[in-house]
Motif scaffolding. Structure first.
Motif, PDB file in Angstrom:
ATOM      1  N   GLY A  46       0.814  -1.205   0.000  1.00  0.00           N
ATOM      2  CA  GLY A  46       0.000   0.000   0.000  1.00  0.00           C
ATOM      3  C   GLY A  46       0.849   1.257   0.000  1.00  0.00           C
ATOM      4  N   LEU A  47       1.920   1.242   0.776  1.00  0.00           N
ATOM      5  CA  LEU A  47       2.815   2.404   0.777  1.00  0.00           C
ATOM      6  C   LEU A  47       3.502   2.560  -0.573  1.00  0.00           C
ATOM      7  N   ASN A  48       3.863   1.451  -1.200  1.00  0.00           N
ATOM      8  CA  ASN A  48       4.465   1.548  -2.529  1.00  0.00           C
ATOM      9  C   ASN A  48       3.493   2.149  -3.541  1.00  0.00           C
ATOM     10  N   LEU A  64       2.395  12.945   2.013  1.00  0.00           N
ATOM     11  CA  LEU A  64       1.488  12.007   2.680  1.00  0.00           C
ATOM     12  C   LEU A  64       1.146  12.556   4.056  1.00  0.00           C
ATOM     13  N   CYS A  65      -0.154  12.672   4.358  1.00  0.00           N
ATOM     14  CA  CYS A  65      -0.508  13.300   5.634  1.00  0.00           C
ATOM     15  C   CYS A  65      -1.530  12.519   6.453  1.00  0.00           C
ATOM     16  N   ALA A  66      -2.097  11.441   5.915  1.00  0.00           N
ATOM     17  CA  ALA A  66      -3.051  10.640   6.682  1.00  0.00           C
ATOM     18  C   ALA A  66      -3.093   9.224   6.134  1.00  0.00           C
ATOM     19  N   CYS A  67      -3.257   8.252   7.022  1.00  0.00           N
ATOM     20  CA  CYS A  67      -3.375   6.843   6.645  1.00  0.00           C
ATOM     21  C   CYS A  67      -4.546   6.217   7.383  1.00  0.00           C
ATOM     22  N   GLU A  68      -5.281   5.373   6.680  1.00  0.00           N
ATOM     23  CA  GLU A  68      -6.326   4.563   7.292  1.00  0.00           C
ATOM     24  C   GLU A  68      -5.915   3.104   7.147  1.00  0.00           C
ATOM     25  N   LEU A  69      -5.712   2.433   8.268  1.00  0.00           N
ATOM     26  CA  LEU A  69      -5.204   1.074   8.286  1.00  0.00           C
ATOM     27  C   LEU A  69      -6.281   0.084   8.721  1.00  0.00           C
ATOM     28  N   ARG A  70      -6.075  -1.161   8.331  1.00  0.00           N
ATOM     29  CA  ARG A  70      -6.906  -2.276   8.771  1.00  0.00           C
ATOM     30  C   ARG A  70      -5.982  -3.384   9.273  1.00  0.00           C
ATOM     31  N   THR A  71      -6.262  -3.922  10.457  1.00  0.00           N
ATOM     32  CA  THR A  71      -5.471  -5.007  11.018  1.00  0.00           C
ATOM     33  C   THR A  71      -6.386  -6.179  11.353  1.00  0.00           C
ATOM     34  N   PRO A  72      -5.840  -7.416  11.362  1.00  0.00           N
ATOM     35  CA  PRO A  72      -6.707  -8.592  11.452  1.00  0.00           C
ATOM     36  C   PRO A  72      -7.493  -8.710  12.753  1.00  0.00           C
ATOM     37  N   ALA A  73      -6.887  -8.353  13.877  1.00  0.00           N
ATOM     38  CA  ALA A  73      -7.542  -8.523  15.180  1.00  0.00           C
ATOM     39  C   ALA A  73      -6.912  -7.541  16.160  1.00  0.00           C
ATOM     40  N   PRO A  74      -7.626  -7.217  17.240  1.00  0.00           N
ATOM     41  CA  PRO A  74      -7.043  -6.296  18.222  1.00  0.00           C
ATOM     42  C   PRO A  74      -5.733  -6.818  18.803  1.00  0.00           C
ATOM     43  N   ALA A 106      -1.725  11.815  10.330  1.00  0.00           N
ATOM     44  CA  ALA A 106      -2.952  11.380  11.010  1.00  0.00           C
ATOM     45  C   ALA A 106      -3.190   9.900  10.711  1.00  0.00           C
ATOM     46  N   ARG A 107      -3.920   9.213  11.615  1.00  0.00           N
ATOM     47  CA  ARG A 107      -4.126   7.783  11.393  1.00  0.00           C
ATOM     48  C   ARG A 107      -5.411   7.307  12.050  1.00  0.00           C
ATOM     49  N   THR A 108      -6.072   6.389  11.362  1.00  0.00           N
ATOM     50  CA  THR A 108      -7.104   5.535  11.950  1.00  0.00           C
ATOM     51  C   THR A 108      -6.680   4.100  11.673  1.00  0.00           C
ATOM     52  N   ASN A 109      -6.771   3.251  12.700  1.00  0.00           N
ATOM     53  CA  ASN A 109      -6.391   1.848  12.547  1.00  0.00           C
ATOM     54  C   ASN A 109      -7.454   1.014  13.249  1.00  0.00           C
ATOM     55  N   VAL A 110      -8.217   0.244  12.500  1.00  0.00           N
ATOM     56  CA  VAL A 110      -9.288  -0.556  13.084  1.00  0.00           C
ATOM     57  C   VAL A 110      -9.249  -1.975  12.526  1.00  0.00           C
ATOM     58  N   GLY A 115     -11.333 -12.280   8.613  1.00  0.00           N
ATOM     59  CA  GLY A 115     -11.116 -12.798   7.272  1.00  0.00           C
ATOM     60  C   GLY A 115     -10.929 -11.741   6.209  1.00  0.00           C
ATOM     61  N   LEU A 116     -11.242 -10.485   6.521  1.00  0.00           N
ATOM     62  CA  LEU A 116     -11.107  -9.445   5.496  1.00  0.00           C
ATOM     63  C   LEU A 116      -9.645  -9.120   5.214  1.00  0.00           C
ATOM     64  N   VAL A 117      -8.826  -9.085   6.261  1.00  0.00           N
ATOM     65  CA  VAL A 117      -7.387  -8.896   6.079  1.00  0.00           C
ATOM     66  C   VAL A 117      -6.658  -9.928   6.943  1.00  0.00           C
ATOM     67  N   ASP A 118      -5.515 -10.364   6.493  1.00  0.00           N
ATOM     68  CA  ASP A 118      -4.744 -11.317   7.278  1.00  0.00           C
ATOM     69  C   ASP A 118      -3.392 -10.752   7.717  1.00  0.00           C
ATOM     70  N   GLU A 119      -3.182  -9.470   7.457  1.00  0.00           N
ATOM     71  CA  GLU A 119      -1.996  -8.769   7.933  1.00  0.00           C
ATOM     72  C   GLU A 119      -2.309  -7.273   7.934  1.00  0.00           C
ATOM     73  N   PRO A 120      -1.530  -6.475   8.657  1.00  0.00           N
ATOM     74  CA  PRO A 120      -1.780  -5.032   8.646  1.00  0.00           C
ATOM     75  C   PRO A 120      -1.814  -4.499   7.215  1.00  0.00           C
ATOM     76  N   SER A 121      -2.853  -3.741   6.901  1.00  0.00           N
ATOM     77  CA  SER A 121      -3.110  -3.323   5.526  1.00  0.00           C
ATOM     78  C   SER A 121      -3.528  -1.863   5.472  1.00  0.00           C
ATOM     79  N   MET A 122      -3.393  -1.290   4.274  1.00  0.00           N
ATOM     80  CA  MET A 122      -3.813   0.090   4.046  1.00  0.00           C
ATOM     81  C   MET A 122      -5.163   0.111   3.350  1.00  0.00           C
ATOM     82  N   HIS A 123      -6.075   0.883   3.907  1.00  0.00           N
ATOM     83  CA  HIS A 123      -7.414   1.067   3.338  1.00  0.00           C
ATOM     84  C   HIS A 123      -7.482   2.342   2.509  1.00  0.00           C
ATOM     85  N   ALA A 124      -6.840   3.409   2.984  1.00  0.00           N
ATOM     86  CA  ALA A 124      -6.888   4.703   2.298  1.00  0.00           C
ATOM     87  C   ALA A 124      -5.764   5.581   2.814  1.00  0.00           C
ATOM     88  N   PHE A 125      -5.491   6.657   2.077  1.00  0.00           N
ATOM     89  CA  PHE A 125      -4.485   7.621   2.515  1.00  0.00           C
ATOM     90  C   PHE A 125      -4.830   8.985   1.944  1.00  0.00           C
TER      91      PHE A 125
END
Length: 258
Positions: A46-48, A64-74, A106-110, A115-125
């Motif tokens: 995603g960063l690439n 780059l000034c904001a990232c929205e991340l998705r991670t598999p579990a808390p 800035a960041r949101t990480n939820v 099953g939607l993601v299996d590793e830390p991932s980028m949703h938007a930036f």
């Protein structure tokens, strides 16, 4: 409230914790562009892709000034600390200029449904672009869950810990709304409701959405609800908000093969 810190890249940020700022705001002559992937992309990839898109717009990586991340579990708190160290390192390698060793981004990480993601991932930036003055100022407020940031731990300070009754969720939401309101004040953007307000929880939040959120924060434009959890175990409610002039949706697979 910490003072805004200007950058040479078209935005100022409100310092927060090491892994992210409390929020960012476009500075004079600049607006923000938000790019969302049609499906989450592994963080490194995603960063690439973000680097390609930002470069194609004629902007430096540090725009780059904001990232929205998705991670598999808390995460546990120890896991979260370790992840944040890797994340800040990845931003520095990307070209983001750190501030006192921390990220100005800035960041949101939820955590989305299993099953939607299996590793830390980028949703938007988001990144900055030159722009003429518009009717509103672009900004992004980082996600806040129901616990103060910057303390020695999370679990001793959670608002209404473990209480997911309507009353408990309302207490959590009121705390988060106060946090977002304070961050907007620090960014200097209290004059207008955000164009986008996002709520993240896997619980029944009807009373929250029809109560303090709708009446006090987003009365005209509504709210986007995501069935997702905050990134640390023991937290149940998170929100963020933004006003961004341009938003794009990109197919990451198609982008990769161009």
């Amino acid at each position: 409230m910490s003072d805004l810190v200007p950058t040479p890249f078209g935005y100022a940020f409100l310092p927060g914790v090491r892994q992210y700022s409390q929020g960012v705001v476009g500075t004079e002559g600049h607006a923000l562009t938000r790019v969302q992937f049609s499906s989450p992309v592994a963080l490194h990839d995603g960063l690439n892709l973000a680097a390609e898109i930002i470069d194609a717009a004629g902007r430096p990586p540090a725009a780059l000034c904001a990232c929205e991340l998705r991670t598999p579990a808390p995460f546990t708190e120890a896991e979260f600390t370790a992840f944040n160290g890797r994340y800040v390192g990845a931003l520095a390698a990307f070209g983001v200029q750190l501030h006192d060793g921390g990220s100005p981004v800035a960041r949101t990480n939820v955590c989305p449904p299993a099953g939607l993601v299996d590793e830390p991932s980028m949703h938007a930036f988001c990144f900055t672009v030159p722009a003429t003055a518009g009717p509103v100022t672009d900004f992004v407020v980082s996600g806040s869950a129901e616990v103060p940031e910057g303390l020695d731990n999370y679990h001793n300070h959670v608002v209404a810990p473990g209480d997911t009754t309507p009353g408990g969720l309302l207490d959590k939401a009121r705390f988060v709304l106060d946090e977002l309101t304070g961050r907007m004040a620090g960014l200097g953007v209290t004059g207008e409701a955000p164009h986008v307000v996002q709520v993240y929880s896997t619980h029944d939040i009807h009373a929250v959405l029809t109560g303090p959120v709708a009446t006090g924060f987003a009365p005209h434009r509504g709210v986007t609800w995501h069935p997702a959890r905050p990134p640390v175990a023991g937290l149940d409610f998170e929100m963020d908000c933004r006003t961004v002039s341009t938003e794009r949706l990109i197919d990451p697979q198609g982008r990769k093969h161009r």
